[in-house]
Design a protein around this motif. Structure first.
Motif, PDB file in Angstrom:
ATOM      1  N   ARG A  38      -1.042  -4.734  -4.768  1.00 33.77           N
ATOM      2  CA  ARG A  38      -0.500  -5.472  -5.911  1.00 33.77           C
ATOM      3  C   ARG A  38       0.469  -6.551  -5.420  1.00 33.77           C
ATOM      4  NH1 ARG A  38       0.927  -0.756 -10.235  1.00 33.77           N
ATOM      5  NH2 ARG A  38       1.152   0.570  -8.393  1.00 33.77           N
ATOM      6  N   THR A  39       0.554  -7.625  -6.182  1.00 32.18           N
ATOM      7  CA  THR A  39       1.374  -8.770  -5.750  1.00 32.18           C
ATOM      8  C   THR A  39       2.492  -9.110  -6.723  1.00 32.18           C
ATOM      9  OG1 THR A  39      -0.214 -10.302  -6.750  1.00 32.18           O
ATOM     10  CG2 THR A  39      -0.512  -9.787  -4.411  1.00 32.18           C
ATOM     11  N   LEU A 124       6.737  -2.760   0.712  1.00 34.69           N
ATOM     12  CA  LEU A 124       6.736  -4.094   0.107  1.00 34.69           C
ATOM     13  C   LEU A 124       6.864  -5.155   1.188  1.00 34.69           C
ATOM     14  CD1 LEU A 124       8.598  -5.105  -3.108  1.00 34.69           C
ATOM     15  CD2 LEU A 124       8.798  -6.549  -1.083  1.00 34.69           C
ATOM     16  N   TRP A 125       5.966  -6.131   1.157  1.00 33.84           N
ATOM     17  CA  TRP A 125       5.969  -7.249   2.097  1.00 33.84           C
ATOM     18  C   TRP A 125       6.415  -8.509   1.374  1.00 33.84           C
ATOM     19  CZ3 TRP A 125       2.424  -3.397   1.956  1.00 33.84           C
ATOM     20  CH2 TRP A 125       2.067  -2.750   3.150  1.00 33.84           C
ATOM     21  N   GLY A 126       7.078  -9.399   2.099  1.00 35.69           N
ATOM     22  CA  GLY A 126       7.474 -10.657   1.488  1.00 35.69           C
ATOM     23  C   GLY A 126       8.200 -11.550   2.463  1.00 35.69           C
ATOM     24  N   ALA A 159       5.257 -10.684  -1.619  1.00 37.31           N
ATOM     25  CA  ALA A 159       3.889 -11.079  -1.304  1.00 37.31           C
ATOM     26  C   ALA A 159       2.892  -9.990  -1.686  1.00 37.31           C
ATOM     27  CB  ALA A 159       3.757 -11.410   0.180  1.00 37.31           C
ATOM     28  N   ALA A 160       3.258  -8.734  -1.427  1.00 40.77           N
ATOM     29  CA  ALA A 160       2.384  -7.602  -1.743  1.00 40.77           C
ATOM     30  C   ALA A 160       3.193  -6.317  -1.694  1.00 40.77           C
ATOM     31  CB  ALA A 160       1.222  -7.536  -0.754  1.00 40.77           C
ATOM     32  N   TRP A 161       2.721  -5.310  -2.434  1.00 40.24           N
ATOM     33  CA  TRP A 161       3.369  -4.005  -2.364  1.00 40.24           C
ATOM     34  C   TRP A 161       2.351  -2.919  -2.657  1.00 40.24           C
ATOM     35  CZ3 TRP A 161       4.024  -0.910  -6.842  1.00 40.24           C
ATOM     36  CH2 TRP A 161       3.789  -1.550  -8.067  1.00 40.24           C
ATOM     37  N   ASP A 162       2.658  -1.718  -2.157  1.00 37.29           N
ATOM     38  CA  ASP A 162       1.708  -0.617  -2.266  1.00 37.29           C
ATOM     39  C   ASP A 162       2.463   0.696  -2.377  1.00 37.29           C
ATOM     40  OD1 ASP A 162      -0.892   0.562  -2.252  1.00 37.29           O
ATOM     41  OD2 ASP A 162      -0.633   1.066  -0.141  1.00 37.29           O
ATOM     42  N   ILE A 163       1.884   1.642  -3.094  1.00 36.17           N
ATOM     43  CA  ILE A 163       2.454   2.981  -3.241  1.00 36.17           C
ATOM     44  C   ILE A 163       1.724   3.933  -2.314  1.00 36.17           C
ATOM     45  CG2 ILE A 163       2.881   4.894  -4.827  1.00 36.17           C
ATOM     46  CD1 ILE A 163       2.917   2.891  -7.102  1.00 36.17           C
TER      47      ILE A 163
END
Length: 204
Positions: A38-39, A124-126, A159-163
């Motif tokens: 997800r973004t 979480l990336w960014g 930029a993107a994140w994930d659980i």
């Protein structure tokens, strides 16, 4: 031109090659077909962040040396600015300024959240930048419960994140939450004891 899935921020060709060799590539390919990670900052992420007291911030300097820093504060100290940005107020610490210095050479960041109580974790990336001399922004990010005056602001563009799954996460509880639960228990015990005494007195 086909847009790359957002999960490519983590799944490099070398990573995908390992996934193929070890048997997990097919499952992740199905996720990529749906767009990947997800973004946007969605309601479930907003609710998660509002309860968090800490996270780990990873940066990398110009020589490729990584650094991880713990950030903590009152619940919700990492605030949502809009659909794609987060921010937090920066207070005086040990004055090493490693994360800040790294961002001057490489703006990429990774945030890692661990919720031990509910056995949840979010990656979480960014990219991030440090903002000085913006009193309105710094005031908006300041938590009333925090000690001291913030000196600057960190703003993260997601930029993107994930659980992640809860596997292998030990369940632990915040001391403040345990203390509150014990206080409520003691109050309930006291109320029940008062009821018992009242019933005894009524029988006399």
């Amino acid at each position: 031109m086909t847009q790359s899935p957002s999960s490519d921020i983590a799944f490099t060709p070398r990573v995908k090659a390992l996934q193929t060799r070890l048997g997990s590539r097919r499952a992740y390919a199905r996720m990529e077909a749906q767009g990947g990670f997800r973004t946007g900052i969605m309601p479930d992420l907003v609710m998660f962040l509002a309860a968090q007291r800490s996270f780990y911030l990873a940066t990398v300097n110009g020589e490729g040396q990584p650094y991880i820093q713990h950030r903590g504060g009152p619940p919700g100290f990492l605030k949502v600015l809009d659909d794609h940005r987060l921010g937090f107020a920066d207070y005086a610490g040990n004055r090493q300024y490693i994360s800040w210095g790294n961002l001057g050479e490489n703006p990429k960041v990774h945030l890692f959240f661990m919720d031990y109580t509910h056995r949840r974790r979010i990656k979480l990336w960014g990219t991030a930048k440090v903002i000085e001399n913006d009193p309105a922004l710094i005031a908006a990010l300041q938590s009333p419960e925090a000690d001291g005056q913030p000196e600057r602001a960190f703003v993260i563009k997601v930029a993107a994140w994930d659980i992640n799954c809860p596997q292998h996460i030990p369940q632990r509880f915040e001391a403040a939450d345990v203390a509150q639960a014990l206080t409520l228990r003691d109050q309930r015990i006291a109320a029940l004891e008062a009821e018992v005494e009242a019933l005894k007195a009524a029988r006399v």
